[in-house]
Design a protein around this motif. Structure first.
Motif, PDB file in Angstrom:
ATOM      1  N   LEU A  74       0.839  -1.190   0.000  1.00 34.37           N
ATOM      2  CA  LEU A  74       0.000   0.000   0.000  1.00 34.37           C
ATOM      3  C   LEU A  74       0.876   1.242   0.000  1.00 34.37           C
ATOM      4  O   LEU A  74       1.966   1.247   0.572  1.00 34.37           O
ATOM      5  CB  LEU A  74      -0.913   0.032   1.230  1.00 34.37           C
ATOM      6  N   HIS A 102       1.464  -6.990   4.863  1.00 39.63           N
ATOM      7  CA  HIS A 102       1.584  -5.954   3.843  1.00 39.63           C
ATOM      8  C   HIS A 102       2.862  -5.138   4.037  1.00 39.63           C
ATOM      9  O   HIS A 102       3.439  -5.109   5.124  1.00 39.63           O
ATOM     10  CB  HIS A 102       0.392  -4.992   3.910  1.00 39.63           C
ATOM     11  N   GLY A 129      -3.349   0.015  -3.152  1.00 38.53           N
ATOM     12  CA  GLY A 129      -4.272   0.955  -2.530  1.00 38.53           C
ATOM     13  C   GLY A 129      -3.481   2.121  -1.975  1.00 38.53           C
ATOM     14  O   GLY A 129      -2.254   2.054  -1.850  1.00 38.53           O
ATOM     15  N   ALA A 312      -8.268   0.562   2.219  1.00 35.52           N
ATOM     16  CA  ALA A 312      -7.249   0.702   1.176  1.00 35.52           C
ATOM     17  C   ALA A 312      -6.771  -0.645   0.660  1.00 35.52           C
ATOM     18  O   ALA A 312      -6.397  -0.768  -0.510  1.00 35.52           O
ATOM     19  CB  ALA A 312      -6.064   1.507   1.708  1.00 35.52           C
ATOM     20  N   SER A 313      -6.784  -1.663   1.513  1.00 34.40           N
ATOM     21  CA  SER A 313      -6.337  -2.992   1.089  1.00 34.40           C
ATOM     22  C   SER A 313      -7.432  -3.766   0.370  1.00 34.40           C
ATOM     23  O   SER A 313      -7.202  -4.890  -0.084  1.00 34.40           O
ATOM     24  CB  SER A 313      -5.841  -3.793   2.299  1.00 34.40           C
TER      25      SER A 313
END
Length: 336
Positions: A74, A102, A129, A312-313
């Motif tokens: 991200l 992540h 994202g 966002a993910s």
């Protein structure tokens, strides 16, 4: 002696399904943003997302990568690396990303200088994202991310369109803060705000809260400063010190401004809290360490960062604005 405790097991989609009495498949589809496509009721979708947030669910990204060629990366854009409130949020985002497997790539500026913002590396690394940390009145730099159809979420407020936001509930915060001051007997309040969007929103909500409490605005008590010029707080303190009918409390737009005001007031012989009560907003780490310690509003930054990460993910899409109620933290600067 060091005692090692077994790590708490991660929450799974099966855990959420078991608690809600629904199938794991339904939970999986809802968290992937496909609830509507399978005909899930809006109330069911909301319940699944709410339970996932309550339990602290994060996706199993290792399994997701096995199902495709995802980067599990991200991007984060921080509008001011010097802002301590943003620093807290960046740390919480890093914690959420690490727990989910992540990686984060961070770009940003100092003191909200748009000329210093370079976002090109984010797209080069194939981010999936984008999280924006900070408030703004527009994002001319966002066009390439829109063309890439990436999920974008902002921790803060914006006047722009098309970006989902996670933010403190400024209206609820204004009512808490001014209600506290009124309960301490204050009727004449001064306000110290700069020209940034969060300060403008807070000042507007403070005006409404004043009216709701039946407190008329005090003439000459709307003090101004600039976020990029700390010395402007000194000028505001000079004005306040010269007032014949001096206010009994000062409301600052954020903690950093309030802490500058504490120092400026002390230099002018105005004692806090004996002569004047001072309150801030954000509960940055320095707020509790100041002398006197600062009364402030504490936004639920951990829940906000977690919600932004999920959006966002792509695990729990967000539409529109999601507001989080702050907590009033009473300390020495308003009488303890």
């Amino acid at each position: 002696m060091i005692v090692f405790r077994q790590a708490k097991p991660m929450v799974t989609q099966k855990d959420i399904a078991r608690r809600l009495g629904v199938s794991p498949g339904l939970v999986s589809r809802v968290l992937a943003g496909k609830g509507a496509s399978i005909g899930a009721a809006a109330a069911t979708v909301a319940a699944v997302r709410r339970e996932a947030l309550r339990l602290g669910y994060v996706p199993d990204c290792a399994a997701r990568r096995l199902r495709g060629d995802r980067t599990a990366t991200l991007g984060v854009v921080a509008y001011d690396f010097e802002d301590p409130y943003f620093g807290v949020l960046l740390g919480l985002l890093q914690r959420a990303a690490r727990a989910a497997g992540h990686s984060l790539i961070v770009a940003g500026t100092w003191r909200r200088d748009p000329a210093g913002l370079d976002t090109a590396p984010l797209l080069k690394h194939g981010i999936e994202g984008l999280i924006i940390v900070g408030s703004d009145r527009g994002k001319p730099w966002l066009a390439p991310f829109r063309r890439a159809c990436l999920p974008v979420v902002q921790i803060g407020h914006t006047t722009g369109r098309g970006v989902s936001c996670v933010a403190p509930d400024e209206q609820a915060g204004a009512r808490l803060l001014l209600g506290h001051l009124r309960s301490r007997g204050h009727r004449r309040l001064a306000f110290l705000f700069n020209d940034t969007l969060p300060h403008a929103l807070r000042r507007a909500h403070h005006r409404r809260a004043l009216a709701a409490l039946g407190l008329p605005p005090a003439p000459g008590c709307d003090l101004r400063c600039r976020f990029d010029r700390p010395e402007s707080v000194e000028t505001a303190a000079d004005r306040l010190a010269r007032m014949r009918d001096r206010p009994t409390a000062l409301v600052a737009g954020d903690d950093a401004t309030a802490l500058l005001a504490l120092r400026a007031l002390r230099a002018r012989g105005i004692r806090v809290p004996e002569d004047l009560h001072v309150v801030g907003c954000d509960d940055i780490p320095a707020a509790g360490l100041a002398l006197p310690s600062l009364t402030t509003l504490r936004p639920p930054v951990e829940a906000m960062a977690h919600r932004a990460f999920l959006a966002a993910s792509g695990c729990s899409p967000l539409a529109g604005e999601s507001l989080f109620a702050p907590e009033l933290v009473v300390r020495e600067s308003s009488g303890g």
